[in-house]
Design a protein around this motif. Structure first.
Motif, PDB file in Angstrom:
ATOM      1  N   LEU A 282      18.168  -4.697  23.822  1.00 28.57           N
ATOM      2  CA  LEU A 282      18.062  -5.880  22.962  1.00 28.57           C
ATOM      3  C   LEU A 282      19.499  -6.383  22.491  1.00 28.57           C
ATOM      4  CD1 LEU A 282      16.366  -3.712  20.335  1.00 28.57           C
ATOM      5  CD2 LEU A 282      15.210  -5.391  21.757  1.00 28.57           C
ATOM      6  N   SER A 283      19.464  -7.800  22.567  1.00 28.21           N
ATOM      7  CA  SER A 283      20.686  -8.342  22.252  1.00 28.21           C
ATOM      8  C   SER A 283      20.543  -8.669  20.715  1.00 28.21           C
ATOM      9  CB  SER A 283      21.049  -9.562  22.915  1.00 28.21           C
ATOM     10  OG  SER A 283      19.796 -10.617  22.526  1.00 28.21           O
ATOM     11  N   VAL A 284      21.985  -8.340  20.101  1.00 30.81           N
ATOM     12  CA  VAL A 284      22.240  -8.257  18.647  1.00 30.81           C
ATOM     13  C   VAL A 284      23.204  -9.333  18.446  1.00 30.81           C
ATOM     14  CG1 VAL A 284      22.576  -7.059  16.495  1.00 30.81           C
ATOM     15  CG2 VAL A 284      21.304  -6.179  18.257  1.00 30.81           C
ATOM     16  N   VAL A 285      22.934 -10.315  17.482  1.00 27.89           N
ATOM     17  CA  VAL A 285      24.174 -11.069  17.223  1.00 27.89           C
ATOM     18  C   VAL A 285      24.385 -11.013  15.515  1.00 27.89           C
ATOM     19  CG1 VAL A 285      24.678 -13.562  16.826  1.00 27.89           C
ATOM     20  CG2 VAL A 285      23.256 -12.977  18.780  1.00 27.89           C
TER      21      VAL A 285
ATOM     22  N   PHE B  29      22.686 -11.534  10.769  1.00 28.32           N
ATOM     23  CA  PHE B  29      22.395 -10.737   9.673  1.00 28.32           C
ATOM     24  C   PHE B  29      22.803 -11.269   8.323  1.00 28.32           C
ATOM     25  CE2 PHE B  29      23.592  -6.921  12.955  1.00 28.32           C
ATOM     26  CZ  PHE B  29      22.236  -6.987  13.222  1.00 28.32           C
ATOM     27  N   ARG B  30      22.110 -10.954   7.317  1.00 27.57           N
ATOM     28  CA  ARG B  30      22.315 -11.396   6.091  1.00 27.57           C
ATOM     29  C   ARG B  30      23.355 -10.327   5.527  1.00 27.57           C
ATOM     30  NH1 ARG B  30      18.172  -8.973   2.149  1.00 27.57           N
ATOM     31  NH2 ARG B  30      17.893  -7.175   3.508  1.00 27.57           N
ATOM     32  N   LYS B  31      24.362 -11.021   4.587  1.00 23.70           N
ATOM     33  CA  LYS B  31      25.192 -10.152   4.098  1.00 23.70           C
ATOM     34  C   LYS B  31      24.750  -9.269   2.973  1.00 23.70           C
ATOM     35  CE  LYS B  31      28.227 -12.561   5.884  1.00 23.70           C
ATOM     36  NZ  LYS B  31      29.218 -12.311   7.100  1.00 23.70           N
ATOM     37  N   CYS B  32      25.104  -7.763   3.123  1.00 26.85           N
ATOM     38  CA  CYS B  32      24.664  -6.904   2.302  1.00 26.85           C
ATOM     39  C   CYS B  32      26.069  -5.725   2.203  1.00 26.85           C
ATOM     40  CB  CYS B  32      23.457  -6.252   2.800  1.00 26.85           C
ATOM     41  SG  CYS B  32      23.642  -5.163   4.326  1.00 26.85           S
ATOM     42  N   PRO B  33      25.888  -5.044   1.127  1.00 27.50           N
ATOM     43  CA  PRO B  33      27.143  -4.125   0.926  1.00 27.50           C
ATOM     44  C   PRO B  33      27.179  -2.933   2.050  1.00 27.50           C
ATOM     45  CG  PRO B  33      25.639  -4.175  -1.118  1.00 27.50           C
ATOM     46  CD  PRO B  33      24.984  -4.895   0.071  1.00 27.50           C
ATOM     47  N   SER B  34      26.073  -2.832   2.421  1.00 27.70           N
ATOM     48  CA  SER B  34      26.271  -1.653   3.733  1.00 27.70           C
ATOM     49  C   SER B  34      27.061  -2.022   4.863  1.00 27.70           C
ATOM     50  CB  SER B  34      24.865  -1.153   4.148  1.00 27.70           C
ATOM     51  OG  SER B  34      24.268  -2.365   4.674  1.00 27.70           O
TER      52      SER B  34
END
Length: 115
Positions: free
Chosen positions: A98-101, A105-110
């Motif tokens: 899986l290629s992940v960019v 991703f949406r911005k989240c505190p985690s």
């Protein structure tokens, strides 16, 4: 009602009588009457509990807090039940990469915390 050995109703009655007998400025008299009203409302709220109001029992003053019963069961499934766990194999049938960019991703505190 008493609070810290002070009879609130008697004190308010005495304050009203003193206020009626004195010739104070009307604005000061109105302010003192307002303060007497506020004190009487707040003293009435001290009498409330879960039995005579809509307050939940957890907010009752001086209520006995009962500890929860400790569960004496062992963790896990039912006795005699054979569990099934998917084990990792040395030679899988297929591998999917899986290629992940990260920018998608949406911005989240985690993300800022490091999870």
């Amino acid at each position: 009602m008493k609070a810290d050995n002070i009879d609130i109703e008697a004190t308010l009655t005495k304050a009203r009588e003193t206020l009626a007998s004195n010739s104070l400025d009307p604005s000061i008299k109105g302010l003192i009457e307002l303060l007497i009203l506020i004190v009487s409302i707040l003293s009435g709220r001290l009498k409330l509990n879960s039995k005579n109001s809509s307050k939940p029992p957890s907010q009752d003053p001086n209520r006995k807090k009962t500890p929860k019963d400790s569960v004496k069961k062992k963790p896990g499934g039912q006795e005699g039940h054979q569990g099934k766990t998917l084990k990792q194999v040395k030679n899988p049938d297929r591998i999917v990469k899986l290629s992940v960019v990260p920018t998608t991703f949406r911005k989240c505190p985690s993300v800022t915390i490091g999870f």
